[in-house]
Write an enzyme that holds these catalytic residues in place. Structure first.
Site, PDB file in Angstrom:
ATOM      1  N   LYS A  26       0.828  -1.205   0.000  1.00 20.58           N
ATOM      2  CA  LYS A  26       0.000   0.000   0.000  1.00 20.58           C
ATOM      3  C   LYS A  26       0.863   1.255   0.000  1.00 20.58           C
ATOM      4  CE  LYS A  26      -3.343  -0.204   2.966  1.00 20.58           C
ATOM      5  NZ  LYS A  26      -4.710  -0.363   2.530  1.00 20.58           N
ATOM      6  N   ARG A  96      -3.229   3.060   8.534  1.00 14.95           N
ATOM      7  CA  ARG A  96      -3.487   1.723   7.961  1.00 14.95           C
ATOM      8  C   ARG A  96      -2.238   0.859   7.993  1.00 14.95           C
ATOM      9  NH1 ARG A  96      -8.051   2.756   4.192  1.00 14.95           N
ATOM     10  NH2 ARG A  96      -8.093   5.002   3.845  1.00 14.95           N
ATOM     11  N   GLY A 105      -7.543  -7.711   4.890  1.00 20.33           N
ATOM     12  CA  GLY A 105      -8.378  -7.720   6.087  1.00 20.33           C
ATOM     13  C   GLY A 105      -7.752  -8.358   7.312  1.00 20.33           C
ATOM     14  N   MET A 107      -5.092  -7.254   9.135  1.00 17.34           N
ATOM     15  CA  MET A 107      -4.598  -6.352  10.165  1.00 17.34           C
ATOM     16  C   MET A 107      -5.542  -5.159  10.292  1.00 17.34           C
ATOM     17  SD  MET A 107      -0.575  -6.696   9.481  1.00 17.34           S
ATOM     18  CE  MET A 107      -0.740  -6.364   7.757  1.00 17.34           C
ATOM     19  N   ARG A 352      -3.204  -1.812  -6.477  1.00 17.07           N
ATOM     20  CA  ARG A 352      -2.350  -3.002  -6.405  1.00 17.07           C
ATOM     21  C   ARG A 352      -2.770  -3.908  -7.543  1.00 17.07           C
ATOM     22  NH1 ARG A 352      -5.183  -5.415  -0.960  1.00 17.07           N
ATOM     23  NH2 ARG A 352      -7.232  -5.598  -1.851  1.00 17.07           N
ATOM     24  N   HIS A 468     -15.241 -11.127   0.805  1.00 12.10           N
ATOM     25  CA  HIS A 468     -14.104 -11.971   1.186  1.00 12.10           C
ATOM     26  C   HIS A 468     -14.191 -13.326   0.491  1.00 12.10           C
ATOM     27  CE1 HIS A 468     -11.997 -14.828   3.860  1.00 12.10           C
ATOM     28  NE2 HIS A 468     -11.136 -13.839   3.991  1.00 12.10           N
ATOM     29  N   SER A 780      14.974 -42.168 -14.303  1.00 11.11           N
ATOM     30  CA  SER A 780      13.781 -41.395 -13.979  1.00 11.11           C
ATOM     31  C   SER A 780      13.639 -41.385 -12.466  1.00 11.11           C
ATOM     32  CB  SER A 780      12.546 -42.021 -14.637  1.00 11.11           C
ATOM     33  OG  SER A 780      11.402 -41.292 -14.274  1.00 11.11           O
ATOM     34  N   CYS A 847       9.360 -38.628 -12.418  1.00  5.86           N
ATOM     35  CA  CYS A 847       7.984 -39.059 -12.645  1.00  5.86           C
ATOM     36  C   CYS A 847       7.186 -39.198 -11.355  1.00  5.86           C
ATOM     37  CB  CYS A 847       7.957 -40.368 -13.436  1.00  5.86           C
ATOM     38  SG  CYS A 847       8.745 -41.738 -12.562  1.00  5.86           S
ATOM     39  N   TYR A 867      13.328 -33.868 -18.621  1.00 11.41           N
ATOM     40  CA  TYR A 867      11.859 -33.774 -18.649  1.00 11.41           C
ATOM     41  C   TYR A 867      11.265 -34.013 -17.271  1.00 11.41           C
ATOM     42  CZ  TYR A 867      11.674 -38.900 -18.494  1.00 11.41           C
ATOM     43  OH  TYR A 867      11.802 -40.205 -18.114  1.00 11.41           O
TER      44      TYR A 867
HETATM   45  C1  PEP Z   1       7.651 -42.761  -7.385  1.00 12.64           C
HETATM   46  O1  PEP Z   1       7.995 -43.498  -6.469  1.00 12.64           O
HETATM   47  O2  PEP Z   1       7.863 -41.545  -7.410  1.00 12.64           O
HETATM   48  C2  PEP Z   1       6.925 -43.321  -8.536  1.00 12.64           C
HETATM   49  C3  PEP Z   1       6.641 -42.560  -9.584  1.00 12.64           C
HETATM   50  O3  PEP Z   1       6.480 -44.596  -8.425  1.00 12.64           O
HETATM   51  P1  PEP Z   1       5.191 -45.022  -7.588  1.00 12.64           P
HETATM   52  O4  PEP Z   1       4.486 -43.776  -7.169  1.00 12.64           O
HETATM   53  O5  PEP Z   1       4.403 -45.870  -8.486  1.00 12.64           O
HETATM   54  O6  PEP Z   1       5.829 -45.758  -6.452  1.00 12.64           O
END
Ligand code: PEP
Ligand code: MG
Length: 895
Positions: A26, A96, A105, A107, A352, A468, A780, A847, A867
């Site tokens: 503010k 303020r 809201g 404070m 803001r 709110h 992975s 993954c 990835y």
């Molecule tokens: C993991 O362990 O992150 C995974 C992808 O395998 P799962 O969740 O199947 O154990």
């Protein structure tokens, strides 16, 4: 030494928008607006450093602050032509709070400060409006009494209600100056008897009382819980802004209002907001009078009778419109502003960046690029990845039968079905039980934040589109209906009633935050079509990111969805998930429960064609994009039969007695299945499982390859490896199977064999796993297991422990949701270095669930992964998060 106090006003402005940490949002933006030459009442901001000093020194103020404040107040007097505490022409102040991160809201604020029994008479004379002066004085006493003196606000409300009843007055606006004087005397008596002393008449005492109270409010309970929820550091502190009052309650040419410079629900380029004629700012928030529309268009749409600001005060409206355009161009974003019109003159009190729905965020970002206000990378940085999940929420199926029970305002788009809960506590408890709940409240306040975040939707009886509930739900991406005046909530009975119906706690309802409809029961939902703005922004994002985004998909249905949402491959196909289907689980259970190789091979022979056809379909759908198939990794307890009804058909298929099968099941039962006979351990004991799976994968690859006219190169992944020898044993089975199939079919197979990194040992021994000709050809990171094993915290048993840890400063965020950078992250870093030392340019992905968490994605970008892979609906989130990480890194590099 930096100053404690930063002034702003027509003659001198010390601060600017870049100083939000010092001045709060503010204060910094008031200074910025002053610099832009916009009409801002003069004032000053006390730095957040004062707040930190205050708490570090037993609530003492720093030396030098008092004289700085005195000088700044004197300067405000010069700028306004009034003087603080002057009985003839008193300067009144607004005090303020304002932290660097907006905490709406949370404070306290005090208005009309500087009035006492003498100055109020001076104000009456100077303004020529006695009623206004005494109305302002009573407002000041209410706020100061509540915030500074600790007198319950309800006491003033009761006194005023009694007075109105006694004098047969329906609304506050009917009270005369004399009547307000009478009310003020009653207020002052009440304060004396509550706190044992008089309401302070010394205006300096008032000012310091207010400054101290605002500083103290940084650590009130509401603010504490808000900070915990939003991971805001307590060290930040609040600034205190003291500003000359301007009055929206000076008659019919005065007003107060709040506005968004664009529609925060849809993103349309139109002014959106509310105003109240002859009122002060808190009247809008208090909800005692119904605010009116700003524009004619909105008034017509709402079919409201009361005139819009655009027609009542066209000059002021035109000026506001011009100011809004300047603010947008300057801040390069949609703004949320507060303003006051005093006798026709416009004053800006706040600006803001405005909170907005996900839909609006996309539209505004794309429109601002098209209007040449911002660049594409700025647009990408403007949309929070998490907000997109909202757009991926289901909506009500068009044409679905609806049992309409009430209607309210469409406060936050999207639809949700859940069980009715009436308090935040119930919402949290039921959410912990895995239930979906709709939080139904008369209106929400800061205390409801936890309940709202535990709910799938929010319904309130009161409150407008800037209430709110509406503002917070939009920012959380939660469907919300506000102001459903037709419902009555009875907390004691645990019911909500409408004209014709009574529903109980726990009954299922559906809310549609896009239309404002409240429906009984569950309603068929439809997956959303993604808007053109969504496609445009994500396409821009793709031009910035380096990380690829794949999906975790186990079935053809998931795979189609993943591809639609832009997945560039499958990073994890959990082959055991292909057997959750009731028609398939029997074969899987037979295989697990078989007590000899013959029995197992018989069950595997049933599984082979199912896997082969699923794999072939995945390959076809992904059409040449990489597909990583993980060998079976069934935590046994998820698959073992439990009930008699499940046992009998398995015993029959295996040709063994029920008793024998029960013995077998108990042999297989484990104390800690998550760390038990899982992953590669299963196949090392029963290599025929891997043999079957490798065969299914290769035969599917040949089949799909023929159908598509190009070769499929599957990536086969071995789970839960800790030792190189484990990897080698199974890799040999896969290679031998490939050689056999090549011999059988005369087809040449190309494939890669990689490993998951899910155990700390694997991460530490990355080089050992990847090096040499037979080493892993890709990694992975399975961060679900890696988190579990690094923290020694079972995935299945973590919830109550994490709940107990919440708010104790142990975890900043749930480590199963957002990667633990210091521990798990460090192992990933070591694993990457080792893996790439063993095999140059090793392809590495992740993954676990963290692959779809925006904060974690940014971290993976920094680590140099190739990835991330996440559930299909999180693919767009990961794409955007990856782009933002790349843009942030580039900006850091450039600066
Ligand atoms: C993991 O362990 O992150 C995974 C992808 O395998 P799962 O969740 O199947 O154990
Ligand atoms: Mg795992």
């Amino acid at each position: 030494m930096p100053a404690w106090v930063y002034r702003f006003g027509p003659d001198r402005t010390d601060g600017h928008a870049g100083l939000t940490e010092e001045l709060g949002g503010k204060g910094a933006n008031l200074a910025e607006m002053s610099r832009l030459g916009l009409p801002v009442p003069p004032g000053f901001t006390i730095s957040t450093r004062v707040c930190r000093h205050f708490f570090a020194n037993g609530e003492a103020l720093p030396d030098g602050l008092e004289s700085d404040v005195r000088d700044a107040v004197a300067a405000m007097g010069q700028a306004t032509g009034a003087a603080f505490g002057d009985p003839k022409n008193p300067l009144l102040l607004a005090v303020r709070s304002g932290a660097a991160i907006s905490m709406p809201g949370m404070m306290d604020t005090i208005l009309n400060l500087g009035l006492n029994d003498e100055t109020v008479a001076g104000l009456a004379r100077a303004s020529g409006d006695e009623r206004f002066a005494y109305d302002s004085y009573r407002r000041f006493i209410e706020m100061y009494g509540d915030v500074v003196l600790g007198v319950d606000h309800g006491l003033f409300a009761d006194l005023l209600d009694n007075f109105k009843n006694l004098n047969a007055l329906a609304s506050d606006t009917e009270l005369t100056a004399a009547q307000w004087r009478d009310v003020i005397a009653r207020y002052q008596d009440a304060i004396r008897s509550e706190i044992g002393r008089d309401f302070p008449q010394d205006t300096n005492e008032q000012l310091w009382g207010a400054i101290n109270a605002v500083l103290r409010s940084w650590r009130n309970e509401r603010a504490d819980s808000y900070r915990r929820l939003h991971a805001i550091s307590e060290d930040m502190g609040t600034a205190v802004t003291v500003q000359a009052m301007v009055f929206g309650n000076r008659g019919e040419t005065s007003a107060t209002g709040v506005a968004f410079t664009r529609n925060p629900a849809t993103g349309a380029n139109e002014i959106y907001g509310e105003y109240l004629p002859n009122a002060q700012g808190e009247d809008i928030v208090a909800g005692t009078r119904t605010p009116l529309r700003l524009t004619e268009k909105a008034r017509a749409e709402m079919k409201a009778k009361e005139a819009s600001l655009e027609t009542v005060m066209p000059g002021a409206f035109a000026e506001l419109k011009d100011i809004f355009a300047r603010l947008e161009a300057h801040y390069r974003d949609m703004q949320d502003v507060e303003f006051t019109i005093q006798e026709g003159k416009v004053w800006m009190l706040q600006t803001r960046s405005g909170k907005r729905s996900a839909e609006a965020a996309l539209k505004i970002a794309v429109d601002l690029v098209e209007e040449e206000i911002i660049s594409r990378d700025e647009a990408v940085m403007m949309v929070e990845p998490q907000a997109l999940s909202h757009l991926l929420h289901p909506r009500i199926e068009p044409g679905a039968a609806k049992d309409l029970i009430a209607r309210g305002l469409p406060a936050s788009p999207g639809a949700a079905t859940g069980e009715i809960v009436l308090t935040s506590e119930e919402a949290e408890v039921m959410r912990a039980q895995g239930r979906h709940v709709i939080l139904v409240r008369v209106e929400t306040s800061a205390e409801d934040i936890n309940g709202m975040s535990a709910a799938v939707g929010v319904l309130t009886q009161r409150g407008g589109l800037t209430s709110h509930a509406a503002v917070v739900a939009r920012s959380m991406g939660l469907p919300c209906i506000s102001g459903a005046g037709g419902i009555r909530i009875d907390l004691a009975q645990g019911t909500i009633r409408t004209a014709s119906r009574t529903l109980k706690r726990g009954d299922t309802i559906t809310i549609d935050g896009t239309t404002g409809e409240v429906l009984a029961g569950a309603v068929p939902m439809k997956q959303p079509e993604l808007s053109a703005d969504f496609a445009t922004l994500i396409a821009w994002a793709d031009t910035f990111r380096g990380l690829k985004v794949r999906a975790n998909a186990d079935t053809p249905r998931d795979t189609v969805q993943a591809k639609k949402l832009g997945a560039e491959g499958i990073g994890l196909c959990r082959t055991e998930h292909m057997f959750f289907d009731a028609s398939r689980i029997l074969a899987m259970r037979e295989m697990i429960c078989a007590s000899d190789e013959k029995g197992r091979r018989a069950a595997l022979a049933k599984i082979l064609p199912m896997q082969r056809s699923d794999f072939a379909e995945l390959f076809r759908i992904m059409d040449g994009a990489p597909v990583t198939i993980r060998l079976l990794d069934p935590p046994l307890h998820e698959f073992l039969p439990r009930h008699e009804a499940e046992l009998a058909p398995i015993a029959e298929a295996l040709g063994i007695t029920l008793e024998r099968l029960k013995t077998r099941v108990s042999e297989l039962s484990e104390f800690n299945p998550m760390l038990g006979f899982r992953g590669c351990r299963l196949a090392i004991r029963y290599p025929e499982i891997t043999e079957m799976q490798a065969r299914a994968i290769f035969e599917a690859a040949i089949e799909a390859g023929k159908a598509m006219g190009h070769a499929v190169k599957p990536e086969i992944m071995i789970p839960l490896v800790a030792y190189r020898r484990e990897f080698d044993i199974l890799a040999d089975v896969i290679r031998a199977t490939a050689a056999k199939i090549e011999a059988e079919t005369g087809q040449r197979l190309t494939y890669q064999i990689g490993t998951m990194i899910e155990l700390p040992r694997a991460a530490l021994r990355g080089r050992e796993l990847s090096e040499g000709p037979g080493g892993a050809e890709f990694f992975s990171f399975g961060t679900n297991d890696l988190t579990q094993t690094t923290l020694g915290l079972s995935r299945d048993d973590a919830a109550p422990i994490l709940a107990n840890y919440a708010g104790k400063g142990i975890f900043e965020r749930d480590p199963f949701v957002s990667i633990d950078e210091g521990g798990v992250g460090e192992l990933i870093r070591i694993g990457i270095a080792g893996g790439r030392a063993g095999r140059a340019g090793l392809k590495i992905g992740i993954c676990g669930e963290h692959g779809g968490d925006a904060t974690s994605v940014a971290f993976f970008h920094e680590l140099g992964l190739d990835y991330v892979s996440c559930s299909p609906f999180r693919v767009p989130i990961a794409r955007l998060a990856a782009a933002r990480a790349a843009i942030t890194a580039r900006r850091k590099g450039a600066s």
